[in-house]
Design a protein around this motif. Sequence first.
Motif, PDB file in Angstrom:
ATOM      1  N   GLU A 263       0.833  -1.209   0.000  1.00  0.00           N
ATOM      2  CA  GLU A 263       0.000   0.000   0.000  1.00  0.00           C
ATOM      3  C   GLU A 263       0.866   1.256   0.000  1.00  0.00           C
ATOM      4  OE1 GLU A 263      -2.251  -0.975   3.477  1.00  0.00           O
ATOM      5  OE2 GLU A 263      -4.007  -1.623   2.339  1.00  0.00           O
ATOM      6  N   MET A 264       1.950   1.245   0.771  1.00  0.00           N
ATOM      7  CA  MET A 264       2.841   2.412   0.802  1.00  0.00           C
ATOM      8  C   MET A 264       3.532   2.608  -0.542  1.00  0.00           C
ATOM      9  SD  MET A 264       2.395   3.787   3.715  1.00  0.00           S
ATOM     10  CE  MET A 264       3.717   5.007   3.638  1.00  0.00           C
ATOM     11  N   GLU A 265       3.893   1.520  -1.172  1.00  0.00           N
ATOM     12  CA  GLU A 265       4.511   1.617  -2.489  1.00  0.00           C
ATOM     13  C   GLU A 265       3.525   2.218  -3.500  1.00  0.00           C
ATOM     14  OE1 GLU A 265       6.114  -2.064  -3.805  1.00  0.00           O
ATOM     15  OE2 GLU A 265       6.857  -1.264  -5.717  1.00  0.00           O
ATOM     16  N   ALA A 266       2.256   1.827  -3.390  1.00  0.00           N
ATOM     17  CA  ALA A 266       1.240   2.376  -4.289  1.00  0.00           C
ATOM     18  C   ALA A 266       1.044   3.871  -4.056  1.00  0.00           C
ATOM     19  CB  ALA A 266      -0.083   1.631  -4.092  1.00  0.00           C
ATOM     20  N   LEU A 267       1.123   4.300  -2.801  1.00  0.00           N
ATOM     21  CA  LEU A 267       1.004   5.735  -2.496  1.00  0.00           C
ATOM     22  C   LEU A 267       2.114   6.526  -3.181  1.00  0.00           C
ATOM     23  CD1 LEU A 267      -0.085   8.204  -0.954  1.00  0.00           C
ATOM     24  CD2 LEU A 267       1.334   7.482   0.993  1.00  0.00           C
ATOM     25  N   GLU A 268       3.336   6.026  -3.086  1.00  0.00           N
ATOM     26  CA  GLU A 268       4.460   6.743  -3.695  1.00  0.00           C
ATOM     27  C   GLU A 268       4.372   6.741  -5.219  1.00  0.00           C
ATOM     28  OE1 GLU A 268       5.488   7.795  -0.070  1.00  0.00           O
ATOM     29  OE2 GLU A 268       6.383   8.537  -1.926  1.00  0.00           O
ATOM     30  N   GLY A 269       3.617   5.792  -5.766  1.00  0.00           N
ATOM     31  CA  GLY A 269       3.478   5.736  -7.217  1.00  0.00           C
ATOM     32  C   GLY A 269       2.474   6.728  -7.775  1.00  0.00           C
ATOM     33  N   ILE A 270       1.661   7.334  -6.907  1.00  0.00           N
ATOM     34  CA  ILE A 270       0.696   8.344  -7.362  1.00  0.00           C
ATOM     35  C   ILE A 270       1.429   9.650  -7.598  1.00  0.00           C
ATOM     36  CG2 ILE A 270      -1.389   9.633  -6.760  1.00  0.00           C
ATOM     37  CD1 ILE A 270      -2.203   7.293  -4.991  1.00  0.00           C
ATOM     38  N   ARG A 271       1.195  10.258  -8.718  1.00  0.00           N
ATOM     39  CA  ARG A 271       1.885  11.512  -9.013  1.00  0.00           C
ATOM     40  C   ARG A 271       1.175  12.676  -8.338  1.00  0.00           C
ATOM     41  NH1 ARG A 271       4.212  10.937 -15.215  1.00  0.00           N
ATOM     42  NH2 ARG A 271       5.416   9.022 -14.815  1.00  0.00           N
ATOM     43  N   ARG A 272       0.578  13.555  -9.111  1.00  0.00           N
ATOM     44  CA  ARG A 272      -0.049  14.737  -8.518  1.00  0.00           C
ATOM     45  C   ARG A 272      -1.374  14.384  -7.847  1.00  0.00           C
ATOM     46  NH1 ARG A 272      -3.461  18.953  -9.945  1.00  0.00           N
ATOM     47  NH2 ARG A 272      -2.881  20.961  -9.033  1.00  0.00           N
ATOM     48  N   GLU A 273      -2.133  13.510  -8.460  1.00  0.00           N
ATOM     49  CA  GLU A 273      -3.394  13.067  -7.870  1.00  0.00           C
ATOM     50  C   GLU A 273      -3.740  11.690  -8.417  1.00  0.00           C
ATOM     51  OE1 GLU A 273      -5.816  16.407  -9.180  1.00  0.00           O
ATOM     52  OE2 GLU A 273      -6.826  15.071 -10.597  1.00  0.00           O
ATOM     53  N   GLY A 274      -4.638  11.031  -7.708  1.00  0.00           N
ATOM     54  CA  GLY A 274      -5.029   9.690  -8.130  1.00  0.00           C
ATOM     55  C   GLY A 274      -5.815   8.993  -7.035  1.00  0.00           C
ATOM     56  N   THR A 275      -6.218   7.769  -7.303  1.00  0.00           N
ATOM     57  CA  THR A 275      -6.993   6.979  -6.352  1.00  0.00           C
ATOM     58  C   THR A 275      -6.073   5.983  -5.668  1.00  0.00           C
ATOM     59  OG1 THR A 275      -9.004   7.207  -7.672  1.00  0.00           O
ATOM     60  CG2 THR A 275      -8.940   5.413  -6.077  1.00  0.00           C
ATOM     61  N   TRP A 276      -6.151   5.961  -4.341  1.00  0.00           N
ATOM     62  CA  TRP A 276      -5.308   5.064  -3.542  1.00  0.00           C
ATOM     63  C   TRP A 276      -6.214   4.109  -2.775  1.00  0.00           C
ATOM     64  CZ3 TRP A 276      -2.728   6.166   1.757  1.00  0.00           C
ATOM     65  CH2 TRP A 276      -1.798   5.171   2.051  1.00  0.00           C
ATOM     66  N   GLU A 277      -5.948   2.820  -2.892  1.00  0.00           N
ATOM     67  CA  GLU A 277      -6.714   1.828  -2.149  1.00  0.00           C
ATOM     68  C   GLU A 277      -5.970   1.474  -0.872  1.00  0.00           C
ATOM     69  OE1 GLU A 277      -8.469  -1.241  -4.396  1.00  0.00           O
ATOM     70  OE2 GLU A 277      -8.792  -2.568  -2.677  1.00  0.00           O
TER      71      GLU A 277
END
Length: 575
Positions: A267-281
């Motif tokens: 989940e933390m890796e997915a957060l860092e993969g979001i650029r300016r905005e996006g959906t995080w699960e």
Amino acid sequence: PGTLAYLLFDLVHLDGRDLGAVPLVDRKRLLASILAPHETIRLSEHTVGDAPDVFAAMRELGIEGVVMKRATSTYQPGRRSPDWLKVKALQQQEFVVGGFTRPKGARAGFGALVVGLYERDREGTDRLRYAGHVGSGFDDASLAEVSVALDPLVTDRSPFAVEPKTNEVATWVLPERVAEVRFASWVTGEDGEPHLRAPVFLGLRDDVPPSECRREAPARATTAVRRRPAAIRPSAPAEPPAPVAPLATPRAASAAIDPRDVATPTEMEALEGIRREGTWELQGRRLRLTNLDKVLFPAVGLTKRDLVRYYVSVGPWLLPYLRDRAVNTNPRPDGVGDPGFWQKQVPTHAPPWVRAWHYEGRHDRPHDYVVCDTLPTLVWLANLAAIDLHPWTSRIHAPDQPDWCLFDFDPAEGAGFEEVVQLALALRTTLEHLGLQGFPKVSGQTGVQVYLPLAPGHTFERSRAFAQEVGRLISAALPDLVTWDWEVARRTGKTRIDYTQNAVNKTLAISYSVRPTARAAVSMPVTWDELENDPDLRPDRWTILDALERIAAVGDLFAPVLTLRQELPNLGGAG
């Protein structure tokens, strides 16, 4: 020429197997078993021991820093973990300001201070020697303050014995002002002279003569001790002092963590993969994150992404203080330079999974309050730029019964932190006489707050009267330090012991909450010993950049306020 060596310190895959979940001590043992002797490829050795002892040895040897790792830690790529800490032995002293450089870009005032120290030459004459440029640590207010202080001192001639080479055009000043500077180490410059590495401006010093600014050797142990006031005893308590409760102990950083409060490495890796905005699960909830690169703390360049990352990481220690409590927030979508707005009502755009609690108080109109009891809700608030979090002192199932009695030491302009500490220590001795334990924290802004955990059944009227009476006892003993004036303009040089926070829907920023300050300071629990004996303690000492390291080092010092149950004795004026 020397020989370069390639040092190996970890093994995360072996024969197609992911070793990320294997304890560090076992990964290093496996690495040592497969590494053949080689002239330039070597195993990075480690030392096993207690962190304070290792740190002390590091300072004795003059080493700049050390990486400390928990022996049982797992490998967590892309995530800052409290199990792995980079600790630096930072130094600090006063320097003479000899000039300043031209600012770059949109920066106002100046670019960096040109500082130095006095050194006695062979003839016995003191000469100002260049030590370095100090360009970090400033915000708009301090840039303006220092500029005003230096403008009358501008001169055509360099005050240094040897005019230094500066990175921008320099303006020289008479060497009459002193700056406090924190730095990592001394390094040898191109001119063969010692220069500062990674210096940070802390403030101007009016109490230190420039002539006394000379190079200091790092102290091995501090001898500065804040005086502990004598016990302040109630004149005639209606009840005898209760026996002192067994000493409540803090929660270790890794103990009793609710797995629901922890984000996974994926989940933390997915957060860092979001650029300016996006959906995080996160934990099965879908969060729409926006404007992650928006700078909320301009003085230090920290963004909304940094705020979200901090609150996710600190969740295991913060959420227990928010659970089953209404929370008031002060979103600042334009950053800490904007006052923002206070938000009590759950906004209409809140996701359906955000828990709400309806309250119709006697003195307040009905509201549906946010109850922040899950990690996704905490992240949702951070995405709203709700920088600091103010939970109620009572829980939603008993809103008229506080769990904590609060003492808020609120210094006015002209009152120093030393005086605030003296008053807080006076509170400790008073509580000890009454057989009670209080738990202090620095506010993250200017003051100190002490939480006194209560047994069920107390009313706000009782906790408020008790705090008021204890405050008056302290005021009677230290009248030169305390004011009871409500008007800020009339409190100059004194501190108000604010007992009025002991009321329904009166709140303080909770421990581990970020504060809307230039440095992104964090309200942090401290020990009474630190409050009394640490001369470097400041109310905004910790920020979102080092708060997790602090928690990993000392554990959750505030944990007893969740479990300790204490009955308030009746004092003369407290019913």
